[in-house]
Enzyme design. Structure first.
Site: not given
Ligand SMILES: [Zn+2]
Length: 422
Positions: A63, A65, A158, A216, A219, A315
């Site tokens: 995972h 970005h 997102q 996701h 979280e 991440d």
């Molecule tokens: Zn993430």
């Protein structure tokens, strides 16, 4: 270095003694006890001295970005440290991002991964911009760097799917552009109902376009954020558990034990994978707490004791969510081991699976192609330390990163001297 190689003086995990590992045409051809007399007469084009370092399959970052990597402090720092301020900072930065900007930062992230032995990465790309610029850059880059790293691109909405009028269309467009997987953020949708609906939409799209799912999910520290059960139920009903992962699931940390037990059994029944991102979550969560402050990590120990596949992700790399990171998976592993009370000797040895074999399972890498075994592709890393325990303890650098028998990267051992008596 050609892809016919003999690697001498290498160690195998859990085995004593030194071995020689032969690679022919990019495939592991033979593994045998090291014999210095034979080694001297080797007819292989290239001979590599592992100097007693242990060989492992390549690391898997489950995972990450790339689109936000290396933007920390641009255009401002996340001063509260919360996920929500991080999203705002990230959105501001994205507003000024260009194609070359995305490209150069993603390449920098990949360079860090290559130097640190990562050959597989699941990359979540924000698809909330109408231009889908970041996604287009990452899809192109994925092809360009195939010789270095296998990248899976996940369309990551997102800003939510049901909370924004155009987001579903953008998500579907992203899927049509050729992503590998579909993500979501049900806990960030405006309502519980919106979150549930978003999960149904993700599964519908994944079924229609034959994509995997990595959401996701939950979280947050909110113990009322309960979307994993919805994901698990859909995975069970649609028989899609093997291609479904839930990332983060930090709310599981805060559930009462009875509900946590139900959620864990649903994940197990669904046969889904869990991806934990301990570095980002330990600093993003607990922000609304007075002391005691929660750790913000999912229940890795309980999940693994039920046989659930758990792997780890970096991440964020030096961005508005997490300001540090190098591409090495060891800091994430180290954090997970500490936060989850996983420092028994057996825990430490098996923990390496969270950044190797478990990651390979999360990413559905063909088991015939992953692992240091005769007949498999020679994708492997040789560490500077002789065994897994020392690698984890030292957060050991990767000495050699080899892919299809080609040397991708090396790190030379540091030399240290003490100039007085102890
Ligand atoms: Zn993430």
């Amino acid at each position: 270095m050609h892809n016919n190689v003999k690697i001498n003086r290498v160690r195998l995990p859990g085995e004593s003694g030194l071995y020689s590992l032969s690679i022919k045409k990019g495939i592991i051809d033979n593994i045998e006890a090291f014999d210095p007399t034979i080694a001297d007469k080797s007819t292989f084009i290239d001979v590599l001295d592992a100097e007693g370092g242990v060989v492992l399959p390549p690391f898997v970052d489950s995972h990450i970005h790339y689109d936000s990597a290396y933007t920390a402090g641009e255009s401002r720092w996340n001063t509260s440290g919360t996920l929500l301020e991080g999203i705002k900072c990230n959105n501001d930065r994205q507003g000024i991002a260009t194609e070359s900007d995305y490209l150069s930062r993603a390449k920098k992230a990949i360079q860090g991964q290559v130097l640190n032995g990562v050959q597989y990465a699941r990359v979540h790309v924000d698809v909330s911009q109408e231009s889908l610029l970041a996604l287009k850059v990452m899809l192109k880059l994925k092809e360009e760097v195939k010789h270095l790293i296998n990248i899976q691109v996940v369309a990551f909405p997102q800003m939510g799917i049901t909370s924004h009028p155009k987001q579903y269309e953008l998500l579907e467009l992203a899927v049509q552009l050729g992503v590998d997987g579909i993500g979501g953020v049900p806990h960030l949708e405006m309502t519980r109902e919106g979150g549930v609906r978003s999960i149904h939409q993700i599964f519908d799209l994944a079924e229609q376009y034959n994509k995997f799912i990595d959401i996701h999910c939950d979280e947050t520290d909110d113990d009322q954020s309960r979307f994993v059960e919805v994901v698990a139920a859909q995975a069970i009903i649609r028989n899609m558990g093997s291609v479904t992962s839930v990332s983060h699931i930090t709310a599981l940390h805060s559930y009462n034990n009875a509900y946590a037990s139900k959620v864990i059994s649903l994940i197990k029944q669904a046969k889904m994978s869990v991806v934990s991102n301990p570095l980002s979550n330990v600093i993003l969560q607990g922000r609304f707490d007075n002391y005691p402050v929660r750790r913000g990590i999912t229940r890795i120990k309980s999940l693994m004791s039920e046989g659930i596949n758990v792997s780890l992700g970096q991440d964020n790399l030096a961005d508005a969510f997490y300001p540090l990171g190098t591409g090495s998976m060891f800091p994430a592993l180290n954090m997970a081991l500490h936060l989850c009370h996983l420092l028994g000797s057996k825990d430490i040895d098996s923990s390496i699976d969270m950044i190797t074999y478990n990651g390979a399972k999360t990413l559905s890498i063909n088991p015939e192609e992953y692992g240091v075994e005769v007949g498999k592709p020679a994708n492997l890393i040789i560490m500077q330390d002789p065994n897994v325990y020392e690698c984890v303890r030292n957060q050991s650098p990767v000495r050699f990163n080899i892919r299809h028998g080609q040397l991708l990267a090396e790190n030379l051992p540091l030399k240290s001297n003490i100039f007085s008596k102890i």
